[in-house]
Design an enzyme around this catalytic site. Structure first.
Site, mmCIF file in Angstrom:
data_model
loop_
_atom_site.group_PDB
_atom_site.id
_atom_site.type_symbol
_atom_site.label_atom_id
_atom_site.label_comp_id
_atom_site.label_asym_id
_atom_site.label_seq_id
_atom_site.Cartn_x
_atom_site.Cartn_y
_atom_site.Cartn_z
ATOM 1 C CE LYS A 16 -4.024 -2.051 2.083
ATOM 2 N NZ LYS A 16 -5.254 -1.801 3.159
ATOM 3 C CG ASP A 60 -8.183 0.472 3.602
ATOM 4 O OD1 ASP A 60 -8.982 -0.469 2.902
ATOM 5 O OD2 ASP A 60 -6.740 0.379 2.977
ATOM 6 C CB ALA A 71 1.741 2.631 14.944
ATOM 7 N N GLY A 86 0.802 -0.181 8.509
ATOM 8 C CA GLY A 86 0.089 0.269 7.437
ATOM 9 C C GLY A 86 -1.609 0.022 7.460
ATOM 10 C CB ALA A 87 -3.933 -1.938 8.904
#
Length: 278
Positions: free
Chosen positions: A67, A103, A128, A130-131
């Site tokens: 991402k 997202d 902490a 990418g999500a």
């Protein structure tokens, strides 16, 4: 009607349900097309955009671990994705590869479905990486009173988020505002369903718990939340929301509005639960 080709890129996609989800969305919305899964090795990431053009792929979703890395190969990135620092949706338009982040929209839908209010409330994020990026942006835009990041490497995380409160996992009890806990880690994902990112005692003072994991439908974290009578939700609505928003962008339609499509969203949700026994 024009037939469109879409897909998902990632490193390992064996457990993804995105192909079935997008096929369900296309059936519900009358979009003619296909959705395929493309496992890409890191050394081939620079060839993805050229492959889209050659194979006539109109849009791609992007998942772990690309991402952020995919951003360097795009022609344009919208402001939202720039601020988030991650792209999960690519559109090929007039031969230009344009990146955005849906997202963001999916997380907002998830909180709305759970009745969780952001404004003036405190949020604790486990992880902490990418999500967490889109989650953080939503919470900032909707004026959460405080965002605390729980990290396995607090010193490194402080370099990326200097204005945030960053704590180690063993310091989670120090948090005062325990309105909502959000798991942004993969801990508890199938098949490791007995794993939990934090200790049981650290959960009980929260009013709400969100787990971005959707398989299983009830992670160990959410089962513990149930034991304490805490309002909770998994990440399936987020997955559906981001996919619907991606299809809206690809189809150049505005009738997928997540705020006015409750019946369609619920139909898709139920279909995914049944198909995958989540």
């Amino acid at each position: 009607m024009k037939k469109n080709n879409f897909g998902l890129i990632g490193k390992t996609l064996a457990h993804s349900i995105s192909d079935v989800l997008h096929q369900e969305i296309m059936k519900e919305t009358g979009i003619k097309g296909s959705y395929s899964m493309f496992e890409v090795e890191p050394e081939n990431l620079d060839k993805v955009i050229a492959s889209m053009r050659v194979l006539n792929i109109a849009g791609l979703n992007v998942t772990i671990p690309y991402k952020q890395d995919i951003m360097r190969y795009l022609d344009e990135i919208d402001q939202k994705a720039i601020e988030i620092g991650a792209v999960n949706t690519i559109t090929l338009k007039e031969n230009k590869a344009i990146g955005t982040n849906t997202d963001y929209d999916g997380f907002k839908l998830c909180l709305d479905k759970a009745g969780i209010s952001i404004s003036k409330n405190g949020f604790t994020l486990l992880g902490a990486g990418g999500a967490a990026k889109a989650v953080i942006k939503v919470l900032q835009d909707e004026q959460a009173s405080k965002i605390t990041l729980i990290s396995r490497n607090p010193d490194k995380t402080k370099l990326e988020y200097p204005d945030f409160e960053i704590l180690a996992y063993e310091e989670i009890d120090e948090i005062k505002d325990k309105y909502c806990l959000v798991n942004c880690t993969p801990v508890g994902t199938y098949p490791n369903i007995e794993e939990c990112p934090i200790k049981k005692e650290a959960i009980k003072k929260y009013s709400n718990v969100v787990d971005l994991i959707y398989n299983p439908q009830k992670t160990k974290l959410l089962k513990l939340a149930d034991e304490y009578g805490i309002n909770n939700i998994n990440g399936l609505y987020m997955l559906i929301g981001q996919a619907l928003k991606a299809q809206e962008i690809w189809a150049s339609k505005s009738d997928f509005d997540l705020n006015n499509n409750n019946s369609r969203i619920e139909d898709i949700y139920k279909a995914m639960i049944l198909k995958f026994n989540l």
